[in-house]
Design a protein around this motif. Sequence first.
Motif, PDB file in Angstrom:
ATOM      1  N   LYS A 158       0.772  -1.316  -0.098  1.00  0.00           N
ATOM      2  CA  LYS A 158      -0.242   0.392   0.157  1.00  0.00           C
ATOM      3  C   LYS A 158       1.096   1.209   0.109  1.00  0.00           C
ATOM      4  N   ALA A 159       1.449   1.535   1.087  1.00  0.00           N
ATOM      5  CA  ALA A 159       2.698   2.398   1.006  1.00  0.00           C
ATOM      6  C   ALA A 159       4.002   2.737   0.119  1.00  0.00           C
ATOM      7  N   ALA A 160       3.772   1.570  -0.921  1.00  0.00           N
ATOM      8  CA  ALA A 160       5.206   1.284  -2.315  1.00  0.00           C
ATOM      9  C   ALA A 160       3.966   1.844  -3.225  1.00  0.00           C
ATOM     10  N   LEU A 161       3.059   1.301  -3.727  1.00  0.00           N
ATOM     11  CA  LEU A 161       1.757   1.860  -4.802  1.00  0.00           C
ATOM     12  C   LEU A 161       2.354   2.951  -5.363  1.00  0.00           C
ATOM     13  N   PRO A 162       2.049   3.806  -4.442  1.00  0.00           N
ATOM     14  CA  PRO A 162       1.893   5.836  -5.458  1.00  0.00           C
ATOM     15  C   PRO A 162       3.289   6.049  -6.091  1.00  0.00           C
ATOM     16  N   HIS A 163       4.377   5.548  -5.698  1.00  0.00           N
ATOM     17  CA  HIS A 163       5.465   5.464  -5.812  1.00  0.00           C
ATOM     18  C   HIS A 163       5.671   4.554  -7.327  1.00  0.00           C
ATOM     19  N   LEU A 164       5.114   4.048  -7.469  1.00  0.00           N
ATOM     20  CA  LEU A 164       5.587   2.409  -8.678  1.00  0.00           C
ATOM     21  C   LEU A 164       4.836   2.992  -9.734  1.00  0.00           C
ATOM     22  N   GLN A 165       5.688   3.387 -11.403  1.00  0.00           N
ATOM     23  CA  GLN A 165       5.310   4.127 -12.491  1.00  0.00           C
ATOM     24  C   GLN A 165       5.298   2.690 -13.464  1.00  0.00           C
ATOM     25  N   PRO A 166       4.126   2.219 -14.843  1.00  0.00           N
ATOM     26  CA  PRO A 166       3.808   1.356 -15.346  1.00  0.00           C
ATOM     27  C   PRO A 166       5.478   0.836 -15.697  1.00  0.00           C
ATOM     28  N   GLY A 167       5.981  -0.779 -15.750  1.00  0.00           N
ATOM     29  CA  GLY A 167       6.948  -0.958 -15.906  1.00  0.00           C
ATOM     30  C   GLY A 167       7.182  -1.906 -14.465  1.00  0.00           C
ATOM     31  N   SER A 168       7.035  -1.083 -13.517  1.00  0.00           N
ATOM     32  CA  SER A 168       6.922  -1.574 -12.301  1.00  0.00           C
ATOM     33  C   SER A 168       7.081  -3.004 -11.407  1.00  0.00           C
ATOM     34  N   VAL A 169       7.493  -3.272 -11.162  1.00  0.00           N
ATOM     35  CA  VAL A 169       6.822  -5.221 -10.310  1.00  0.00           C
ATOM     36  C   VAL A 169       6.726  -4.763  -8.621  1.00  0.00           C
ATOM     37  N   ILE A 170       6.331  -6.401  -8.638  1.00  0.00           N
ATOM     38  CA  ILE A 170       5.910  -6.692  -7.044  1.00  0.00           C
ATOM     39  C   ILE A 170       6.168  -7.846  -6.694  1.00  0.00           C
ATOM     40  N   ILE A 171       7.264  -8.390  -5.843  1.00  0.00           N
ATOM     41  CA  ILE A 171       7.425  -9.804  -6.277  1.00  0.00           C
ATOM     42  C   ILE A 171       7.085 -10.728  -4.821  1.00  0.00           C
ATOM     43  N   GLY A 172       6.461 -11.733  -4.337  1.00  0.00           N
ATOM     44  CA  GLY A 172       6.021 -11.946  -3.215  1.00  0.00           C
ATOM     45  C   GLY A 172       6.858 -13.400  -3.461  1.00  0.00           C
ATOM     46  N   THR A 173       7.377 -14.172  -1.431  1.00  0.00           N
ATOM     47  CA  THR A 173       7.744 -14.859  -1.494  1.00  0.00           C
ATOM     48  C   THR A 173       6.775 -15.616  -0.992  1.00  0.00           C
ATOM     49  N   THR A 174       6.140 -16.774  -1.512  1.00  0.00           N
ATOM     50  CA  THR A 174       5.258 -17.596  -1.163  1.00  0.00           C
ATOM     51  C   THR A 174       5.622 -19.124  -1.174  1.00  0.00           C
ATOM     52  N   GLY A 220       0.133  -1.186 -15.438  1.00  0.00           N
ATOM     53  CA  GLY A 220       1.551  -1.460 -15.845  1.00  0.00           C
ATOM     54  C   GLY A 220       1.843  -2.225 -15.117  1.00  0.00           C
ATOM     55  N   ILE A 221       1.749  -2.445 -13.896  1.00  0.00           N
ATOM     56  CA  ILE A 221       2.874  -3.218 -13.039  1.00  0.00           C
ATOM     57  C   ILE A 221       2.141  -4.418 -12.253  1.00  0.00           C
ATOM     58  N   ARG A 222       3.504  -5.367 -12.525  1.00  0.00           N
ATOM     59  CA  ARG A 222       3.509  -6.788 -12.359  1.00  0.00           C
ATOM     60  C   ARG A 222       3.049  -7.157 -11.259  1.00  0.00           C
ATOM     61  N   VAL A 223       3.075  -8.128 -10.869  1.00  0.00           N
ATOM     62  CA  VAL A 223       2.906  -8.738  -9.367  1.00  0.00           C
ATOM     63  C   VAL A 223       2.588 -10.412  -9.478  1.00  0.00           C
TER      64      VAL A 223
END
Length: 334
Positions: free
Chosen positions: A209-225, A261-264
């Motif tokens: 939630k805190a990071a999202l406003p800073h992420l431009q298209p092309g950014s990525v989020i990766i979770g360790t499951t 444009g943000i991949r997860v």
Amino acid sequence: MEENPNLSRRSVLGGLGATLATAAVAPAILTEPAEAAPTAPAELQNPVTKYPRPPFKSQSQPWPGLAGQMDPRPDHGETSYKGSGRLAGRRALITGGDSGMGRAAAIAYAREGADVAINYLPAEEPDAREVIALIKAAGRKAVAIPGDIRDEAFCQRLVAEAVRGLGGLDIVVSNAGRQQSHASILDITTEQFDWTMKTNIYAPFWIIKAALPHLQPGSVIIGTTSEQAYDPSPDLYDYAQTKAATMNYVKSLAKQLAPKGIRVNGVAPGPIWTPLQVSGGSTQENLQKFGEKTPMGRPGQPAELGSIYVQLAASDASFATGQVYGSAGGSGQP
Ligand code: NAD
Ligand code: MG
């Protein structure tokens, strides 16, 4: 017959363009063999015998444990990972970046050209210092942000400090996790249950939630499951359900953020030789034969997953979102 000046001009330009194109392409083709990377054949390695196999020495550390005190010491790619500019100029925040998968990702990211901020617990300072030194040795900016992610205000500060220190943010790796083995659900106190949920479910929610406003298209989020998301162990009642939740948020958020444009994506490791396992994550009995049940007959090393975190973050993987990539030695899902 009168010549059409436009047509004639176009053909001249077209001809010129073709000549220029040839001129631009030809030298590249001609010089390619000279400029190609050294082609000394890399030694073919048998993955079965590449790394330590059980039995392992019985060992236990107070939580959260240090990689530097494990026997054998885990391999995070310190001497092996070679970059090729895949993340040049990217800015990454990695939670749990001091050890285990987070450290392997931090080393690989820096060697691929990214500046990296790592979060860890103050007790992990000795491991974190080694990672900061390795990021700097790769010629990249390293930002150390110790603190407990069970606190929402800290999660917000963590992202703000990463953004300030890196000058922005393009990659968020939500990797920190808490795993404690309990033989029975009756042994899990409400405080323990809450600790696991806060670390593994609330913290990624607050950080993303805190990071999202800073992420431009092309950014990525990766979770360790984990493979635990699909095939939970009997002694990991609370932990396993948080990994199912991680797998699930990856897929939901991927759908929500794809139009922006943000991949997860997620990484699902099998049994990996990390401090989490020797600081309450496994019983001593399981630790001694750790990884034995995989078809490879051994646990994985964090170094064997570094390139997966790179692949998911790299912009050439632009169609991969909502995916979970596994690495579990032959068993496990996905
Ligand atoms: P690890 O102990 O090296 O990393 C876990 C990290 O989580 C710690 O280094 C610590 O910095 C961080 N952490 C835990 N609680 C925290 C808190 N309250 N505040 C801030 N940081 C905190 O172990 P690892 O195995 O590399 O774990 C990384 C991820 O991999 C975890 O999400 C874990 O669930 C997952 N995973 C591990 C395995 C395995 O077998 N080791 C298998 C599947 C998934
Ligand atoms: Mg650690």
